[in-house]
Design an enzyme around this catalytic site. Structure first.
Site, short mmCIF file in Angstrom:
data_model
loop_
_atom_site.label_atom_id
_atom_site.label_comp_id
_atom_site.label_asym_id
_atom_site.label_seq_id
_atom_site.Cartn_x
_atom_site.Cartn_y
_atom_site.Cartn_z
N HIS A 365 -65.61 -56.46 -4.18
CA HIS A 365 -65.09 -55.09 -4.27
C HIS A 365 -65.70 -54.12 -3.27
O HIS A 365 -65.63 -52.91 -3.47
CB HIS A 365 -65.35 -54.51 -5.67
N LYS A 556 -63.17 -39.01 -7.41
CA LYS A 556 -63.77 -40.34 -7.20
C LYS A 556 -65.27 -40.14 -7.20
O LYS A 556 -65.75 -39.00 -7.14
CB LYS A 556 -63.31 -40.94 -5.87
N ARG A 557 -66.04 -41.24 -7.26
CA ARG A 557 -67.48 -41.08 -7.17
C ARG A 557 -67.86 -40.37 -5.88
O ARG A 557 -67.17 -40.48 -4.87
CB ARG A 557 -68.15 -42.46 -7.24
N LYS A 562 -66.77 -41.89 1.31
CA LYS A 562 -65.50 -41.35 0.80
C LYS A 562 -65.19 -39.98 1.42
O LYS A 562 -64.07 -39.51 1.37
CB LYS A 562 -65.55 -41.26 -0.73
N THR A 666 -58.04 -47.07 -6.33
CA THR A 666 -57.01 -47.28 -7.35
C THR A 666 -56.49 -45.91 -7.81
O THR A 666 -55.36 -45.80 -8.26
CB THR A 666 -57.57 -48.04 -8.57
N LYS A 670 -52.60 -44.33 -8.78
CA LYS A 670 -52.27 -43.52 -9.96
C LYS A 670 -51.58 -42.23 -9.54
O LYS A 670 -50.59 -41.80 -10.16
CB LYS A 670 -53.54 -43.20 -10.77
#
Ligand code: 26V
Length: 818
Positions: A365, A556-557, A562, A666, A670
């Site tokens: 992952h 998100k984290r 990111k 993910t 969504k």
């Protein structure tokens, strides 16, 4: 089937029977009269009523499984980020309406009861939520399967902000009791740790090894029911809780050392006490390895001794099971199975290895090198000496194979060794998983490609047949039907039922993108969802936003890769241009920038970024000269429950990681499924989303992975972007000037700006201009609401591929039946 073993609970409910069961649970389950019952009493009674109904199906499923003995899947994961159970279980069983009518008659508000549930947050982020989506889809796709994991007493920490800074609090999710779990102390399993390994010989002179652990822990299984969507199947999720062993207790108590006994008990129970909140930099903590071995050892023993029939010949294990390893966290299962077969059952090495190589498969992952788990040999050898021996032997034989395949290539041998020598001797868990697993998969096309070409390239060369891709997916039950009832009703009205379990049918919505009336109704749904979200964060966090402004969401984290900081630079740049007069207020699109993010408690830079986002938010939100056109909303403690109101409300989805760093994402799926448009880099599953929805309905920007690699190789100098782009410079200077921190230029302000200007590990500055341009395309598109809605409808219509049901079918075809 033998009906005499079927439980007597009602097979179907009417409002009357449901009410009767509910009242029985209030009186005899909670021990109160209805008029004295608290909200929690009523919640628990309702949950137990639903649970009893599910239990009938669950026992049926178990009976069928025992009878048919089909091949099954065990999904092994250190995390299952389930989210609230009650609503989901009402949806799956189709009991929602009956429950509502029944409670209405009693004057009880169903929604209020649902909202009292504390979500089980037994995961960090994407990986844990994926495991929860997968067990949902396994049940819905009718796959005999079981999930194995850890029943943490404390899940992911609760986040609060104090003066804009993150403060962590323990997540006491079990405080009021959980009605969904069923403990089975009689099926407890004993697990050893530490000690020594001895050699011994049997009568025939054959040499054996025996592990004598010096301490033990008991694992108590807690079962959770996982219903398929209205298909009668209810699968099992089995989470392990650690207890002190009785024998151990007695021995010490009898020796009279009460304090030591209590201490030992505490040590044992610590193992399942708390979820580690780091999700990208493994800390190499001993307790973490104890957790991993604990749940894996319990699960293997449980499967072999309790799930399989008593006299089962383990040579045939591969016909009955695949153990799917969710990242490297459960990989210690590999030497554990070897140990069970060799030491406890007397098998030869070769036979044990042949079976082991067939029953495991590994999902990777990540792509960040620092996120690949390694365990120092010292630590592993101290805690699990026999397992270390087995790993050494696996490595020896593997390296022999490498030498045969690539004679004389010493460098390759060193690169591929399961044991790393530097900086400390360690076991590379991803390598062990790749060598032992029948299959290795990445979680999006690009990610799988990069695994093959970069992270695990030597292995892909040696075992090309092992490598495959399964693109992630999300469950449309929770993330559409349950969380977006209005959109769901509109879809069902348009294309009929059935899409919830056959998501490709959303394609039938495509022609409606050109239907003005449908678009109007679609906008109406969004607008309602925005108002609902606004109401929730007003009540929950005291944040006021306009329900008409564009909802631009980045949830998100918090991680440097990111690039929440890139989003922040865009916001600050907008603000700087407005306040300096370069951008007329009338030209500014009304927007709410929504952030949701937890930082690992020890990740200093991530915590500073949170403080900075909050500082910028406070300034912008309080600046009356903006006339409320821009707002920053950073509700604390983003979790599955909040996601369920945010995602349906979102117009724009921010997926802006540096290309080649986000394995899949993910959240991106969504949002698209709920009609948000994506502004995103060519990374993870964004690539596939864009291919499916089409370039005209996706805002692509920034360097792709090869461009990132090239720039890295040629020497990236972030300062040159700062020097050359005056908007970027102005934004960074504004932050550095203390404009958002009451004049304070120190602490996190200077460290964040300096690190961006001087190093910028994930090249936010290099992508800044392209990002701002993309945002201008966003605004132009938004200005034409008809065109925007058309794109939004097409996002929904073309994203059916991202159902986790499809992921599960891919696993079946590419891995589990292989
Ligand atoms: C690592 C560690 C290290 C030790 C402490 C606990 C812990 C927990 C998790 C992890 C691995 C995190 C990897 C992860 O979450 N990857 C994400 O997986 C998602 C599902 O495949 C994917 O969508 C995201 O892109 C990816 O970052």
């Amino acid at each position: 089937m033998n009906d005499t073993t079927a439980p007597s609970a009602a097979r179907e409910h009417t409002v009357e029977s449901f009410t009767r069961e509910f009242l029985r649970e209030v009186n005899f389950g909670q021990g109160v009269d209805l008029d004295r019952a608290s909200t929690n009493d009523k919640y628990l009674a309702l949950a137990r009523t639903v649970r009893a109904y599910l239990t009938t199906r669950w026992l049926e499923t178990l009976r069928t499984q025992r009878r048919e003995q089909k091949k099954a899947v065990a999904y092994m994961s250190a995390e299952f980020l389930l989210g609230r159970q009650l609503e989901n279980n009402l949806l799956a069983t189709d009991l929602g309406e009956i429950a509502r009518d029944s409670l209405d008659l009693l004057g009880i508000d169903l929604v209020e009861l649902c909202n009292t549930e504390i979500e089980p947050g037994l995961g960090n982020g994407g990986l844990g939520r994926l495991a929860a989506c997968f067990v949902d889809s396994l049940a819905t796709e009718n796959v005999p399967s079981i999930g194995y994991g850890i029943r943490y007493e404390y899940g992911i920490f609760r986040q609060r902000f104090e003066d804009g800074r993150q403060v962590e609090e323990p997540d006491e999710w079990l405080r009021l009791g959980s009605p969904w779990e069923m403990p089975h102390p009689e099926n407890a399993v004993k697990v050893g740790f530490g000690g020594r390994v001895e050699a011994w010989k049997d009568e025939s002179g054959r040499a054996h090894r025996r592990w004598s652990p010096d301490w033990h822990v008991t694992g108590v299984p807690y079962n959770y029911m996982v219903p398929g969507y209205r298909n009668g199947r209810v699968n099992t999720l089995r989470l392990w809780s650690a207890r002190a062993t009785q024998a151990f207790d007695l021995a010490i108590f009898n020796a009279g050392d009460y304090t030591d006994a209590v201490r030992a008990q505490t040590q044992a129970e610590n193992i399942s006490k708390v979820l580690y909140p780091e999700d990208s930099t493994p800390q190499g903590k001993e307790l973490r390895l104890q957790q991993q071995y604990f749940f894996v050892a319990c699960s293997l023993r449980d499967f072999v001794e309790k799930v399989l029939p008593e006299d089962f010949d383990l040579h045939r294990l591969p016909e009955r099971i695949t153990f799917q390893l969710n990242d490297t966290h459960p990989v210690i299962a590999v030497p554990e199975l070897m140990r069970l077969l060799i030491d406890e059952r007397g098998w030869e090495w070769a036979d044990a290895w042949a079976v082991t190589q067939k029953v495991f498969a590994y999902t990777c992952h990540t792509l960040l090198p620092e996120a690949l788990e390694v365990w120092p040999v010292d630590l592993l050898g101290r805690l699990l000496p026999r397992h270390l021996e087995i790993i050494y032997r696996i490595n020896e034989e593997f390296l022999e194979q490498v030498r045969e395949a690539f004679p004389g290539d010493m460098l390759r041998e060193r690169h591929m060794s399961i044991i790393a020598e530097e900086p400390v001797r360690s076991v590379r868990m991803a390598y062990l998983a790749t060598v032992a697993g029948a299959k290795v998969n990445g979680v999006a096309e690009l990610h799988s490609q990069l695994l093959r070409d970069k992270v695990l390239s030597d292995f892909a060369e040696m075992f090309p047949h092992k490598f495959t891709n399964v693109t992630n997916g999300v469950t449309p039950r929770r993330f559409m039907a349950l969380s977006n009832p209005r959109l769901s009703a509109l879809i069902t009205e348009a294309i009929g039922e059935g899409w919830v379990t056959d998501l490709e049918r959303l394609r039938e919505l495509e022609p409606l993108a050109d239907d003005a009336e449908f678009r109007r109704r679609f906008r109406e749904v969004k607008s309602h969802n925005r108002a609902r979200f606004a109401g929730v964060i007003a009540e929950r966090d005291g944040i006021e936003i306009s329900p008409d402004a564009m909802v631009d969401a980045m949830v998100k984290r918090l991680h440097e890769y990111k690039r929440q900081s890139l989003k922040l630079l865009h916001i600050v740049s907008l603000y700087e241009r407005i306040t300096s007069g370069a951008l007329p207020l009338a030209d500014v699109t009304p927007r709410t920038f929504v952030f949701g993010a937890k930082a690992a408690p020890g990740y200093v830079r991530a915590k500073e970024t949170i403080a900075l986002i909050n500082a910028v938010g406070r300034t912008i939100n309080a600046d009356a000269s903006l006339e409320g056109r821009l707002k920053v909303a950073f509700p604390a403690n983003y979790n599955v429950t909040l996601a369920e109101t945010l995602i349906p409300a979102a117009d724009l989805s921010e997926q802006i990681s540096q290309a080649g760093k986000e394995a899949s994402g993910t959240g991106n799926m969504k949002f698209a499924l709920n009609g948000a448009l994506t502004v995103g880099t060519d990374d993870g599953a964004n690539v596939e989303i864009r291919q499916l929805v089409g370039d005209d309905h996706f805002f692509l920007f920034g360097m792709d992975e090869p461009a990132v690699s090239d720039l890295q190789a040629s020497g990236y100098r972030s300062a040159s972007y700062y020097e050359q782009d005056k908007d970027l410079r102005a934004a960074l200077d504004m932050i550095a000037s203390g404009a958002f921190t009451g004049g304070d230029r120190g602490s996190f302000v200077s460290s964040i700006t300096a690190s961006l200007i001087e190093r910028d590990r994930f090249m936010a500055l290099a992508d800044f201009r392209a990002y701002v341009d993309a945002q201008e395309r966003v605004e132009a598109h938004w200005a034409d609401q008809e065109a925007w809605t058309r794109s939004a409808v097409l996002n929904v219509a073309r994203s059916g591929y991202f159902s986790s049901d499809r992921s599960i079918r891919d696993y079946l075809a590419r891995i589990w039946n292989a």
